[in-house]
Design a protein around this motif. Structure first.
Motif, mmCIF file in Angstrom:
data_model
loop_
_atom_site.group_PDB
_atom_site.id
_atom_site.type_symbol
_atom_site.label_atom_id
_atom_site.label_comp_id
_atom_site.label_asym_id
_atom_site.label_seq_id
_atom_site.Cartn_x
_atom_site.Cartn_y
_atom_site.Cartn_z
ATOM 1 N N VAL A 1 26.456 48.993 28.275
ATOM 2 C CA VAL A 1 27.587 47.897 28.036
ATOM 3 C C VAL A 1 27.908 47.394 29.262
ATOM 4 C CG1 VAL A 1 29.747 47.102 27.029
ATOM 5 C CG2 VAL A 1 28.095 48.515 25.769
ATOM 6 N N ALA A 2 28.529 48.347 30.527
ATOM 7 C CA ALA A 2 28.899 47.950 31.561
ATOM 8 C C ALA A 2 27.895 47.274 32.529
ATOM 9 C CB ALA A 2 29.566 48.982 32.495
ATOM 10 N N ALA A 3 26.661 47.637 32.397
ATOM 11 C CA ALA A 3 25.562 47.057 33.097
ATOM 12 C C ALA A 3 25.289 45.483 32.501
ATOM 13 C CB ALA A 3 24.250 47.792 32.965
ATOM 14 N N GLY A 4 25.791 45.450 31.247
ATOM 15 C CA GLY A 4 25.398 44.230 30.633
ATOM 16 C C GLY A 4 26.322 43.142 31.001
ATOM 17 N N ILE A 5 27.676 43.687 31.010
ATOM 18 C CA ILE A 5 28.600 42.688 31.591
ATOM 19 C C ILE A 5 28.381 42.301 32.854
ATOM 20 C CG2 ILE A 5 31.108 42.754 31.905
ATOM 21 C CD1 ILE A 5 31.540 44.254 29.343
ATOM 22 N N LEU A 6 28.198 43.357 33.763
ATOM 23 C CA LEU A 6 27.649 42.866 35.191
ATOM 24 C C LEU A 6 26.622 41.925 35.162
ATOM 25 C CD1 LEU A 6 28.677 43.647 38.111
ATOM 26 C CD2 LEU A 6 26.821 45.129 38.158
ATOM 27 N N ILE A 7 25.768 42.264 34.560
ATOM 28 C CA ILE A 7 24.499 41.310 34.704
ATOM 29 C C ILE A 7 24.786 39.766 34.088
ATOM 30 C CG2 ILE A 7 21.969 40.811 33.976
ATOM 31 C CD1 ILE A 7 21.950 44.008 34.434
ATOM 32 N N ALA A 8 25.293 40.111 32.736
ATOM 33 C CA ALA A 8 25.554 38.644 32.080
ATOM 34 C C ALA A 8 26.703 37.914 32.300
ATOM 35 C CB ALA A 8 25.269 39.140 30.468
ATOM 36 N N PHE A 9 27.867 38.386 32.603
ATOM 37 C CA PHE A 9 29.068 37.877 32.937
ATOM 38 C C PHE A 9 29.629 37.693 34.432
ATOM 39 C CE2 PHE A 9 29.067 39.260 28.536
ATOM 40 C CZ PHE A 9 28.920 37.863 27.630
ATOM 41 N N VAL A 10 29.605 38.898 34.962
ATOM 42 C CA VAL A 10 30.150 39.027 36.346
ATOM 43 C C VAL A 10 29.345 38.150 37.218
ATOM 44 C CG1 VAL A 10 31.295 40.415 38.139
ATOM 45 C CG2 VAL A 10 31.443 40.890 35.718
ATOM 46 N N THR B 1 38.353 31.749 37.799
ATOM 47 C CA THR B 1 38.581 32.995 38.320
ATOM 48 C C THR B 1 39.165 33.958 37.555
ATOM 49 O OG1 THR B 1 40.635 32.229 39.382
ATOM 50 C CG2 THR B 1 38.616 32.030 40.739
ATOM 51 N N ALA B 2 40.088 33.351 36.488
ATOM 52 C CA ALA B 2 40.860 34.031 35.351
ATOM 53 C C ALA B 2 39.967 34.606 34.664
ATOM 54 C CB ALA B 2 41.805 33.528 34.895
ATOM 55 N N GLN B 3 38.896 34.207 34.243
ATOM 56 C CA GLN B 3 38.052 34.508 33.030
ATOM 57 C C GLN B 3 37.008 35.641 34.096
ATOM 58 O OE1 GLN B 3 34.742 31.752 31.789
ATOM 59 N NE2 GLN B 3 35.281 32.504 29.816
ATOM 60 N N LEU B 4 36.604 35.380 35.157
ATOM 61 C CA LEU B 4 35.657 36.085 35.903
ATOM 62 C C LEU B 4 36.538 37.498 36.057
ATOM 63 C CD1 LEU B 4 33.405 37.195 37.691
ATOM 64 C CD2 LEU B 4 34.683 36.198 39.514
ATOM 65 N N ALA B 5 37.978 37.462 36.282
ATOM 66 C CA ALA B 5 38.773 38.728 36.436
ATOM 67 C C ALA B 5 38.803 39.368 35.203
ATOM 68 C CB ALA B 5 40.162 38.275 37.070
ATOM 69 N N MET B 6 38.759 38.680 34.095
ATOM 70 C CA MET B 6 38.819 39.481 32.892
ATOM 71 C C MET B 6 37.631 40.214 32.410
ATOM 72 S SD MET B 6 38.679 37.785 28.931
ATOM 73 C CE MET B 6 37.044 37.294 28.972
ATOM 74 N N PHE B 7 36.272 39.621 32.618
ATOM 75 C CA PHE B 7 35.108 40.281 32.666
ATOM 76 C C PHE B 7 35.132 41.497 33.736
ATOM 77 C CE2 PHE B 7 33.698 36.195 30.474
ATOM 78 C CZ PHE B 7 33.553 36.675 29.555
ATOM 79 N N THR B 8 35.784 41.219 34.840
ATOM 80 C CA THR B 8 35.575 42.287 35.903
ATOM 81 C C THR B 8 36.472 43.413 35.674
ATOM 82 O OG1 THR B 8 35.160 40.670 37.568
ATOM 83 C CG2 THR B 8 36.072 42.946 38.359
ATOM 84 N N GLY B 9 37.610 43.110 35.037
ATOM 85 C CA GLY B 9 38.423 44.265 34.257
ATOM 86 C C GLY B 9 37.648 45.115 33.213
ATOM 87 N N ILE B 10 37.083 44.356 32.296
ATOM 88 C CA ILE B 10 36.398 44.962 31.217
ATOM 89 C C ILE B 10 35.255 46.142 32.042
ATOM 90 C CG2 ILE B 10 34.897 44.728 29.272
ATOM 91 C CD1 ILE B 10 36.462 42.335 28.728
ATOM 92 N N PHE B 11 34.712 45.387 32.828
ATOM 93 C CA PHE B 11 33.599 46.257 33.459
ATOM 94 C C PHE B 11 34.241 47.481 34.199
ATOM 95 C CE2 PHE B 11 31.309 46.765 37.810
ATOM 96 C CZ PHE B 11 30.230 47.204 37.340
ATOM 97 N N ASN B 12 35.382 47.258 35.084
ATOM 98 C CA ASN B 12 35.977 48.387 35.639
ATOM 99 C C ASN B 12 36.277 49.525 34.546
ATOM 100 O OD1 ASN B 12 35.431 47.419 37.904
ATOM 101 N ND2 ASN B 12 37.370 46.407 38.098
ATOM 102 N N LEU B 13 37.221 49.115 33.548
ATOM 103 C CA LEU B 13 37.356 50.103 32.406
ATOM 104 C C LEU B 13 36.468 50.685 32.045
ATOM 105 C CD1 LEU B 13 39.947 50.674 30.862
ATOM 106 C CD2 LEU B 13 39.268 49.004 29.222
ATOM 107 N N LEU B 14 35.413 50.034 31.655
ATOM 108 C CA LEU B 14 34.067 51.043 31.184
ATOM 109 C C LEU B 14 33.573 51.990 31.894
ATOM 110 C CD1 LEU B 14 32.109 47.944 29.367
ATOM 111 C CD2 LEU B 14 33.158 49.895 28.128
#
Length: 155
Positions: free
Chosen positions: A93-102, A124-137
């Motif tokens: 899931v983290a890899a998918g978020i990195l590839i598809a969103f970040v 940038t706020a939306q990117l920060a949200m996806f980055t936060g999810i990626f980092n949390l995973l």
């Protein structure tokens, strides 16, 4: 021996994934201030490009972590463990978020900065949200790999 394998896997995860999580977290604020920073727009855009390159390169290197994890799990004999299956799922899931969103959003912001167009805070706020999810995973995967709830390996 089990402890050595698991320790090496956790260290590999930290070395391979740590830089991408830090660079991805630094990217949104760096993009916001890239054109207005005290060092001028060229230095700001260069910084943002470097952060994006770190995310791409270490993101690719991070793909080796699950492969190393499978080898470690096989050697230790825990391929069917719940904590390992959860870790593998969260890694995917983290890899998918990195590839598809970040990474695509970083590309879009880099294009805007290359055209000397100020970036909108909402982007940038939306990117920060996806980055936060990626980092949390990734943090969750790292904790699972260290604690290994329900593990019977004795390590």
């Amino acid at each position: 021996m089990t402890k050595i394998f698991l320790t090496l896997h956790v260290l590999a995860a930290i070395v391979a994934v740590g830089p991408v999580t830090v660079a991805a977290s630094m990217f949104p604020p760096a993009a916001r201030r890239a054109l207005t920073g005290p060092d001028g727009p060229d230095a700001g855009v260069t910084t943002v490009r470097l952060l994006h390159r770190i995310c791409r390169v270490y993101g690719a290197v991070g793909l080796a972590v699950p492969l190393f994890g499978f080898a470690t799990a096989s050697a230790v004999g825990v391929l069917g463990s719940g904590w390992l299956i959860a870790s593998i799922t969260l890694t995917a899931v983290a890899a998918g978020i990195l590839i598809a969103f970040v990474l695509p959003r970083q590309d879009e912001l880099l294009e805007q900065l290359g055209a000397r167009t100020p970036v909108e805070r909402s982007g940038t706020a939306q990117l920060a949200m996806f980055t936060g999810i990626f980092n949390l995973l990734w943090a969750t995967v790292t904790v699972l790999m260290i604690i290994r709830p329900g593990s019977t390996t004795g390590a």
